[in-house]
Design a protein around this motif. Structure first.
Motif, PDB file in Angstrom:
ATOM      1  N   SER B  12       0.824  -1.220   0.000  1.00  0.00           N
ATOM      2  CA  SER B  12       0.000   0.000   0.000  1.00  0.00           C
ATOM      3  C   SER B  12       0.856   1.266   0.000  1.00  0.00           C
ATOM      4  N   PHE B  15       0.986   3.330  -3.198  1.00  0.00           N
ATOM      5  CA  PHE B  15      -0.177   4.080  -3.677  1.00  0.00           C
ATOM      6  C   PHE B  15      -0.157   5.490  -3.140  1.00  0.00           C
ATOM      7  N   SER B  16      -1.046   6.323  -3.654  1.00  0.00           N
ATOM      8  CA  SER B  16      -1.161   7.686  -3.148  1.00  0.00           C
ATOM      9  C   SER B  16      -1.743   7.644  -1.732  1.00  0.00           C
ATOM     10  N   TYR B  17      -1.704   8.766  -1.037  1.00  0.00           N
ATOM     11  CA  TYR B  17      -2.142   8.823   0.365  1.00  0.00           C
ATOM     12  C   TYR B  17      -3.581   8.321   0.519  1.00  0.00           C
ATOM     13  N   ASN B  18      -4.496   8.849  -0.315  1.00  0.00           N
ATOM     14  CA  ASN B  18      -5.915   8.474  -0.182  1.00  0.00           C
ATOM     15  C   ASN B  18      -6.143   6.996  -0.471  1.00  0.00           C
ATOM     16  N   ALA B  19      -5.397   6.465  -1.416  1.00  0.00           N
ATOM     17  CA  ALA B  19      -5.596   5.060  -1.784  1.00  0.00           C
ATOM     18  C   ALA B  19      -4.926   4.117  -0.801  1.00  0.00           C
ATOM     19  N   LEU B  21      -4.429   4.789   2.666  1.00  0.00           N
ATOM     20  CA  LEU B  21      -4.793   4.943   4.079  1.00  0.00           C
ATOM     21  C   LEU B  21      -5.647   3.780   4.601  1.00  0.00           C
ATOM     22  N   PHE B  22      -6.747   3.498   3.915  1.00  0.00           N
ATOM     23  CA  PHE B  22      -7.678   2.456   4.375  1.00  0.00           C
ATOM     24  C   PHE B  22      -7.025   1.086   4.413  1.00  0.00           C
ATOM     25  N   PRO B  23      -6.350   0.632   3.344  1.00  0.00           N
ATOM     26  CA  PRO B  23      -5.697  -0.681   3.428  1.00  0.00           C
ATOM     27  C   PRO B  23      -4.625  -0.741   4.502  1.00  0.00           C
TER      28      PRO B  23
END
Lengths: 495, 151
Positions: B12, B15-19, B21-23
């Protein structure tokens, strides 16, 4: 309450073919409830893919009828052969089976067919009354509150359900993590390992099919063929059973209220409510020692509460999209599959669907009484049921159901993989419900989480900004800290 | 679970910050939980009690007693389990090769023969398992009769 919408919902529910689908769902639910090891979740999930071509309202009404029917069905084997068809009728065995041994099986079955629908009808009527107030609560929730409530739903299940809490939380987080697979809201593709078919992520319906259907069939494979070793004797008086339920209306109503209350709590459901109601009935009785030896009120308490739980469980599911049990998780999956998002729309634009569900439950409970009373004299057929006939049929339905979802073989592989994962999780005491909730709620949790952060410019303070979000955050932290608090309490008690 | 989550957590970061964060948060939760469970026997007593603490806030004594029933597994039932797991996997593979329309009755036939059912029950289950996909083909217009070897 919008009277016009209510009349539209009544017209819809009583029209053909809707009423036919309600009856079909009830019969399927009763059959799945009668056969131990199957249950409402399984009945709902294997038929869910086949509802794709149906009108959304019709599909949801049919599925909810399966849920309702299974609540009654579980009592038949509980009374006749001391094996509850579903966990929601486990407490029925305590007094139902002794009644059968005393030659009063028909009385017990009639009590189940009467007290159950009365409890169910009471909770539906109450839900009608509180529906307008639910909209006020739902409108007060924004993205941060939705995110927190979804998380609370997953966490609460691990506290309320039996089993290791850390395992439950881990399973819930794993379910949430798996929903990251596929294309993100930013357009980036995550964790597909070069498998193009995973571009759109894992189908949560396929995961549910695996967890509830395949895993359950793997578990049933270790059962020994016919569910009863000898014929069950069905003696007694149906009229006596009906009369007892009506005379003891206070017990039935009290149990119905308990069932509805427990149903509202995520993670509890009918498998808990029947025990809570039974325990309360014993506690409050002047003749507690009669319970466990064929006391009719014991059957009333269990059956009235489990039917009432259905309406209670709809409250968090429809309001906030937080299912509290396997069956409501499947129902939520069905709503999402048919393009209906839980929340304000179900109390405004889609109010007719909400009312249709409640009317379907009313019709369902009335039909349960009629079908249940009619079936009593033929109830001994349950002893002829052999799980080896059912297993291959359920598996065929599940595998083909996986293909129907998106015409993508990756969904069938998902069904298979999650079937084995689900079996392994149950065997090692990981909460399947917490995992399932994670898989179903994952996209909602992530989108509300990211939306909240966008609104706050990246600050996490948005999750404690309003009184409601602060209260929810405190509740979430309390739930997550519950294992620690429990351990401290136990240590003090042992010291 | 731990392996998959470790992979997700590490990957993860690409990926970019928004992509990411959740994972990261969710797989991180799995990593912590799984590690605690794996190492619970080596944890101090107080931490061990927290990790092994059970839920069941609403659990009643009657529910505890009812749950204390063990399913007896013997060699025969274990063989049945392995057979079912194998046959379902074979069903899926066969379905991919020759279509689910033909794989379904073969699966039902294998299953019913394994369980030594009477011949008429074998026939009945096999026929029903053929009719289910056949009927569904007409209802949902899916290519259930297509396979890699039988296009």
């Amino acid at each position: 309450m919008s009277v016009e919408v209510l009349f539209d919902a009544i017209n819809f529910a009583l029209s053909w073919p809707t009423v036919g689908w309600i009856a079909f769902g009830l019969v399927v639910g009763i059959i799945f409830g009668i056969i131990p090891g199957l249950g409402s979740s399984l009945g709902m999930i294997i038929l869910l893919p086949f509802t794709i071509p149906m009108e959304p309202n019709t599909a949801i009404v049919m599925l909810i009828s399966i849920y309702c029917g299974a609540m009654y069905g579980g009592s038949v084997t509980a009374i006749l052969i001391n094996v509850p068809g579903t966990a929601s009728s486990a407490a029925t065995t305590f007094d139902g089976y002794p009644m059968a041994k005393l030659g009063r099986a028909k009385d017990a079955l009639a009590i189940s067919a009467t007290a159950g629908p009365i409890g169910g009808l009471l909770s539906v009527l109450l839900l009608f009354l509180i529906t307008p107030f639910l909209l006020t609560v739902v409108l007060a929730t924004g993205s941060p509150e939705y995110f927190l409530m979804a998380f609370i739903g997953v966490a609460l299940i691990t506290v309320v359900s039996r089993g290791s809490m850390v395992k439950g939380l881990t399973a819930g987080f794993f379910g949430l993590a798996l929903t990251s697979i596929g294309i993100a809201s930013t357009g980036e593709v995550r964790f597909i390992l070069g498998i193009r078919e995973l571009f759109n992520g894992i189908s949560y319906i396929a995961a549910l099919l695996g967890m509830f259907a395949i895993a359950e069939m793997l578990r049933l494979a270790v059962e020994q063929g016919q569910i009863a070793k000898k014929d069950a004797e069905v003696e007694g008086s149906i009229i006596n059973g009906i009369r007892e339920s009506v005379i003891n209306l206070f017990t039935v109503i009290k149990s119905g209220l308990i069932g509805m209350g427990v149903g509202i709590v995520p993670g509890s459901g009918a498998s808990v409510s029947n025990f809570v109601s039974y325990a309360e009935q014993v506690r409050s009785s002047k003749n507690a020692d009669k319970y466990g030896e064929g006391e009719p009120k014991g059957v009333m308490a269990s059956e009235a509460s489990n039917n009432a739980t259905v309406a209670g469980a709809l409250v968090p599911t429809l309001s906030f999209g937080i299912p509290g049990s396997g069956a409501t998780a499947v129902l939520l999956g069905a709503l999402l599959l048919h393009g209906i998002r839980p929340g304000p729309s179900l109390f405004t634009d889609e109010l007719i669907l909400t009312y249709s569900m409640l009317i379907a439950l009313i019709i369902g409970n009335i039909l349960i009484f009629i079908i249940g009373i009619t079936l009593i004299n033929r109830a001994s057929f349950v002893t002829k049921v052999n799980v080896n006939y059912i297993i291959p049929i359920v598996i065929v339905f599940s595998i083909i159901g996986g293909l129907i979802l998106r015409n993508n073989w990756i969904d069938i592989y998902t069904v298979l993989v999650f079937g084995i994962v689900g079996y392994w999780m149950k065997k090692h005491d990981y909460s399947v419900i917490a995992f399932v909730l994670g898989v179903v709620l994952g996209p909602i949790v992530e989108s509300n989480f990211l939306r909240s952060l966008r609104l706050s410019g990246g600050s996490f303070k948005i999750f404690v900004d309003t009184p409601l979000s602060l209260a929810l955050t405190i509740a979430l932290l309390f739930i997550l800290a519950y294992p620690v608090l429990n351990a401290i309490r136990d240590r003090r008690q042992s010291a | 679970m731990l392996g998959a989550s470790l992979f997700m957590f590490v990957d993860s970061f690409s990926f970019s910050y928004n992509a990411s964060l959740f994972p990261q948060l969710t797989s991180g939760g799995v990593i912590i939980g799984s590690s605690l469970l794996l190492l619970r026997d080596y944890l101090p007593d107080s931490l061990n009690r927290i990790v092994t603490a059970e839920g069941g806030v609403l659990t009643t004594d009657e529910q505890e007693e009812a749950a204390d029933t063990d399913t007896q597994t013997n060699q025969e039932t274990r063989r049945n389990w392995y057979f079912l797991a194998f046959s379902v996997t074979a069903y899926v593979v066969l379905g991919r090769l020759i279509s689910l329309l033909w794989a379904s009755p073969i699966f039902a036939l294998m299953y019913s023969v394994w369980h030594k059912m009477e011949w008429y029950k074998v026939v009945m289950l096999t026929v029903v398992s053929y009719l289910i996909p056949k009927l569904l083909m007409r209802l949902v217009f899916l290519p259930i009769d297509e396979g890699i070897l039988l296009p």
